[in-house]
Design a protein around this motif. Structure first.
Motif, mmCIF file in Angstrom:
data_model
loop_
_atom_site.group_PDB
_atom_site.id
_atom_site.type_symbol
_atom_site.label_atom_id
_atom_site.label_comp_id
_atom_site.label_asym_id
_atom_site.label_seq_id
_atom_site.Cartn_x
_atom_site.Cartn_y
_atom_site.Cartn_z
ATOM 1 N N ILE A 461 0.800 -1.054 -0.014
ATOM 2 C CA ILE A 461 0.109 0.091 -0.259
ATOM 3 C C ILE A 461 0.881 1.072 0.043
ATOM 4 O O ILE A 461 0.666 2.322 -0.725
ATOM 5 N N LEU A 462 1.910 1.434 0.969
ATOM 6 C CA LEU A 462 2.802 2.423 0.734
ATOM 7 C C LEU A 462 3.268 2.705 -0.476
ATOM 8 O O LEU A 462 3.353 3.693 -0.959
ATOM 9 N N ILE B 195 -8.199 -1.970 -2.260
ATOM 10 C CA ILE B 195 -7.627 -0.852 -1.446
ATOM 11 C C ILE B 195 -7.043 0.213 -2.130
ATOM 12 O O ILE B 195 -7.386 1.533 -1.887
ATOM 13 N N LEU B 196 -6.410 0.042 -3.108
ATOM 14 C CA LEU B 196 -5.807 0.957 -3.918
ATOM 15 C C LEU B 196 -7.029 1.747 -4.683
ATOM 16 O O LEU B 196 -6.731 3.056 -5.054
ATOM 17 N N TYR B 200 -6.912 5.732 -4.653
ATOM 18 C CA TYR B 200 -7.179 6.495 -5.875
ATOM 19 C C TYR B 200 -8.344 7.350 -6.089
ATOM 20 O O TYR B 200 -8.607 7.852 -7.204
ATOM 21 N N ALA B 201 -9.380 6.972 -5.472
ATOM 22 C CA ALA B 201 -10.628 7.532 -5.825
ATOM 23 C C ALA B 201 -10.894 8.862 -6.094
ATOM 24 O O ALA B 201 -11.523 9.339 -7.284
ATOM 25 N N LEU B 210 -5.839 2.834 -12.756
ATOM 26 C CA LEU B 210 -5.959 1.554 -12.300
ATOM 27 C C LEU B 210 -7.128 0.676 -12.726
ATOM 28 O O LEU B 210 -7.274 -0.289 -13.019
ATOM 29 N N ALA B 211 -8.333 1.386 -12.634
ATOM 30 C CA ALA B 211 -9.652 0.824 -13.219
ATOM 31 C C ALA B 211 -9.558 0.220 -14.545
ATOM 32 O O ALA B 211 -10.099 -0.893 -14.507
ATOM 33 N N THR B 212 -9.127 0.844 -15.460
ATOM 34 C CA THR B 212 -9.099 0.409 -16.709
ATOM 35 C C THR B 212 -7.910 -0.637 -16.898
ATOM 36 O O THR B 212 -8.237 -1.774 -17.530
#
Lengths: 471, 443
Positions: A461-462, B195-196, B200-201, B210-212
């Motif tokens: 995550i970091l 989580i990312l 990144y929202a 990331l979504a793509t």
């Protein structure tokens, strides 16, 4: 501009430098500018540690291989292949040592500054000859000069066998040069081909100095190419060029071949150059180094690399002024960059390149890559093949080029693999996060790290956090 | 303080090794059930970087000045060994472009032999910017014309894809680009993507990327499932490129050794061509899916042949073999959909008409573009041939341009994808009303 001292220390280490190693943000706290300025020094950059051969030795090795190739082939295919592989692989320890320097140095601003110039004067592995010369080029032409006069850096780059080969200068011959006047079938030492190659001349003007659109013309490029004829490399087969066509210089090093040089005065950018020999192109390099267009071009590129893809004009103007007022002294330009308030804006706008991302990950956990056969392919997979930028323009600088979806997924994948190995042995992830990001660590990321199911997940995550991906 | 740690020797870092062919998608809208026949239309743009030599791609061996200008790098005449593959009395194709030639014989390939962007600076980087941005001036737009063409198709909601190591300008823009490469994301039980995605929202760069990227990964499983030979391993070619161990197939698309080590060199060329063909079939696999992309872009590097360019064999010949292999992979992989597909291959500028002093060519002006597809209209060359007479050369050195690159792209976008003239003149190619679309290309 008043800056939170916590941010100042983080920015010094992550934006100017290559990312924080444990304890580094603390070291920069209090006097971040002084911390950076202490890294500027006359002797230039650090050298990667290891026993490496000179560019000249590499060049001679490849040339001798090429000369002996036919003989070797008569003994079968395998010795030839083995020789090629051996020569190529000699670049690997060199690249690894360079990555280890970046991962371990306590003066990472100095190294980032150096990597900027390595990319500005790109030499890449386009063939066997250049593949073995990228490392020596950086060590011999770039590193000693990064805090000296730009003119000296430019001259060192232009005279290095790596650059002379990469941009096809070594075999460029003036159409009216002595050797062309004398050439004829069977003439000893007669070059196989004879004529001008304008590649290096063009890229010096376009990429290394004035910049595209600064007003030079095709005629300037051609005239400059004529002035550069004779700038070449001494071959190990020097004996073949004996007699009146001999030129000074040890095998594998720069030589000026009078026999290749186009005689007469040249007219470049409205000025006449009547010098003879090597001094002619030397005078051109001197003049274009002092040009305001060069100052503007370099200032823009430095600001773009260190601060923002679309850099603040005030910052560019500041760097330009430092360049022109100091006669092109790069230590003064570095100093002006450190002093510029625009460079200390808390917003992170620069997205790390793959090399920067990997190096800063190793730095975060206090480690360094140990094995080229693992490290190299990862970089290749992320789009930044070791010592092989895609063109003379070098690696892309902008976030959009590197933040493609595929790249993000690949970074994520690498982070998980890295974390699985690193997390068990490097301490508390939240501590690593604080050590590597300081004030830049955001509350949501800190929370996500603290809530992680495992240490590897926390470390991933970091590494993948928005603030770690940027600088 | 320093604790050197061999992080890499132990584990799964191979996940990212040997990749580098990346496939980039545009958009993730649903495939619309509107548009009739247009909904099936496909367009692939191949950007040949480094200034591809048009006089070798489609050698005008019937032009009386050609062989004198080109000397030892000229392609031989039609009926000679290693000679040009005949198109008409003037033009042939490079002998390595056998697939393209076979298509031409079926009326499925045409050449535009003297096409150029509006840029005249002979700078690779400036000209590539103009070629991909679609602007008439350098750095005139920060997005690519293919992306803006997608916007112009608006309500039809069409998807696009690009192939290359980095996100190319031609597909950058408002519509999010995605990418994929073999050997992608392995650990499917991981919580990390979710989580990312959360972290990144509000990140305008990383969130959509990331979504793509994750969507594309999922599609890649389907796209490659049908092609048993496509595995990460098959994309890895142990060719001698840079002195590094596993070399990915995009690296094969970078400049090759000008030092041909005999058989090893030819083998590297064949391995590269195989990788390039796989790239073509992979891309075809994506495009054949029900929700697959209709528009794609591919980059091939390494056309900057200043020295030892070669003729029927050699440096440039290898690059052209890769181009031909990509076309082969695409056209065979698309099968019945080939008739709905158009492929355009173009470069930033051409090279000098005259051979230079180092058996290569320097930066020039007009070059050849290739237009291929199962549904082309038959016809001769696209645009006029200025000839290679000295007096007709541009600035006494280059093939003179007779067709604006934007006109060619406009014609293809109009006839293949139904983009309106108004959009073409204003948003796709800004301020280009004076540049007429090429016509009668696609049936």
């Amino acid at each position: 501009m008043s800056i939170d001292p916590g941010f100042e220390a983080s920015i010094a280490v992550t934006r100017f430098g290559l990312g924080a190693r444990p304890g580094e943000i603390d070291a920069a706290r209090g006097d971040a500018k002084g911390y950076l300025k202490a890294q500027i020094r006359d002797s230039g950059a650090d050298q990667p540690q290891g026993q490496f051969e000179t560019g000249a030795a590499h060049f001679v090795q490849v040339r001798e291989y090429q000369i002996d190739k036919r003989q070797a082939k008569m003994a079968g295919e395998d010795p030839v292949k083995a020789a090629v592989r051996q020569i190529r692989e000699s670049a690997q320890p060199e690249f690894l040592a360079r990555a280890q320097l970046a991962a371990q140095t306590d003066a990472s601003f100095r190294e980032r500054w150096t990597l900027f110039w390595c990319n500005h004067f790109t030499v890449a592995s386009k063939n066997l000859n250049t593949a073995v010369l990228v490392g020596p080029f950086e060590r011999e032409a770039i590193r000693p000069h990064v805090f000296g006069r730009f003119e000296d850096l430019l001259a060192a780059s232009t005279m290095h066998p790596g650059m002379l080969l990469y941009l096809d200068q070594a075999q460029s011959i003036g159409p009216n040069s002595p050797i062309m006047q004398m050439r004829g079938p069977g003439f000893p030492g007669r070059p196989k081909a004879g004529g001008l190659n304008e590649n290096l001349a063009r890229e010096i003007l376009e990429l290394h100095t004035l910049g595209v659109g600064s007003g030079y013309t095709q005629a300037d490029v051609t005239e400059f190419a004529r002035a550069l004829t004779g700038w070449s490399i001494q071959g190990p087969e020097t004996a073949r060029f004996g007699g009146r066509f001999a030129s000074a210089g040890a095998p594998g090093e720069f030589t000026f071949r009078e026999a290749f040089h186009e005689p007469g005065a040249r007219h470049i950018l409205g000025k006449s150059y009547n010098q003879e020999g090597v001094a002619q192109a030397g005078a051109v390099l001197h003049d274009i180094s002092a040009s305001p267009a060069t100052a503007h071009h370099l200032a823009t590129k430095i600001a773009r690399h260190f601060v923002a893809d679309d850099p603040p004009p005030a910052l560019v103007a500041r760097l330009e002024r430092a360049y022109l007022q100091s006669g092109g002294r790069l230590d003064q330009v570095a100093d002006a960059l450190i002093e510029a308030p625009e460079a200390w804006a808390p917003q992170q706008t620069k997205f790390k390149t793959p090399y920067e991302f990997l190096i800063s990950s190793y730095r975060a956990v206090g480690a360094a890559p140990q094995d080229f056969t693992r490290f190299g392919p990862v970089l290749t997979g992320l789009g930044q093949q070791p010592f092989n930028a895609p063109s003379p323009k070098g690696w892309a600088e902008d976030a959009e080029a590197w933040a493609a979806p595929d790249a993000i997924v690949k970074r994520m994948s690498w982070s998980e693999s890295f974390s699985q190995v690193a997390a068990p042995v490097v301490g508390q992830p939240i501590q690593i996060a604080q050590n590597s990001l300081g004030a830049q660590l955001s509350p949501p990321v800190a929370l996500a790290i603290s809530r992680a199911e495992s240490r590897p997940e926390a470390l991933s995550i970091l590494l993948m956090s928005p603030e770690f991906q940027r600088r | 303080m320093t604790r050197p740690l061999d992080l890499t020797r132990r584990s799964a870092l191979t996940a990212a090794a040997g990749i580098g062919v990346s496939v980039t998608f545009l958009g993730r809208q649903a495939f619309a059930e509107v548009g009739g026949s247009l909904a099936k239309r496909k367009l692939v743009v191949i950007v040949c970087r480094g200034a591809m030599d048009g006089l070798s791609v489609s050698p005008p061996v019937g032009d009386s000045n050609y062989h004198a200008l080109r000397g030892e790098i000229a392609i031989a005449g039609f009926d000679q060994p290693g000679g040009a593959l005949k198109l008409d009395d003037t033009f042939g194709l490079h002998p390595k472009l056998a697939t393209v030639h076979a298509l031409a014989m079926k009326g499925q390939a045409r050449i535009a032999p003297a096409v150029a962007t509006p840029d005249r600076a002979r700078s690779h980087f400036e000209a590539q910017d103009v070629l991909e941005s679609g602007s008439s001036v350098v750095y005139g737009a920060s997005s690519g014309w293919l992306n803006r063409a997608m916007e112009a198709m608006g309500p039809r909601k069409i998807e696009a894809i690009s192939v290359g190591a980095q996100a190319p300008l031609i597909l950058r823009g408002k519509i999010q680009a995605a990418s994929w490469s073999p050997g992608g994301y392995k650990d499917r039980d991981s919580r990390l993507p979710a989580i990312l995605a959360d972290l990144y929202a509000h990140d305008p760069l990383l969130g959509p990327a990331l979504a793509t990227g994750l969507d594309t990964e999922a599609m890649a499983k389907l796209a490659t499932a049908s092609e048993a030979t496509i595995t990460p391993a098959s994309m890895v070619t142990p060719a001698p490129v840079a002195g590094q161990a596993p070399v990915d197939s995009m690296a094969m698309m970078q400049p090759q050794a000008t030092e041909p080590a005999g058989r090893a060199y030819a083998q590297a060329g064949r391995a590269g061509a195989q990788a390039a063909r796989t790239l073509g079939t992979t891309l075809a696999g994506f495009m054949m899916q029900p929700n697959g992309p209709q528009v794609a872009a591919i980059s091939i590097d390494g056309f900057d042949t200043h020295a030892n360019q070669g003729a029927a064999e050699g440096q440039l010949a290898n690059r052209l073999a890769y181009l031909d292999a990509v076309v082969d992979g695409l056209s065979s992989g698309l099968g019945p959909e080939w008739r709905n597909t158009v492929v355009v291959a173009a470069t930033e500028f051409g090279r000098t008409a005259h051979i230079n002093g180092t058996k290569g060519t320097d930066h020039g002006t007009a070059s050849t573009a290739l237009v291929l597809g199962g549904g082309l209209k038959s016809g001769g060359i696209i645009g006029d041939w200025p000839t290679l007479q000295q007096a007709r050369l541009f600035e006494n050195r280059d093939t003179a341009p007779t067709l604006d690159m934007r006109g060619l792209f406009k014609g293809v976008l109009a006839e293949q994808m139904g983009v309106s003239r108004r959009a073409l003149d204003t948003t796709v190619f800004p301020d280009s009303a004076n540049v007429a679309p090429a016509t009668a290309i696609i049936a």
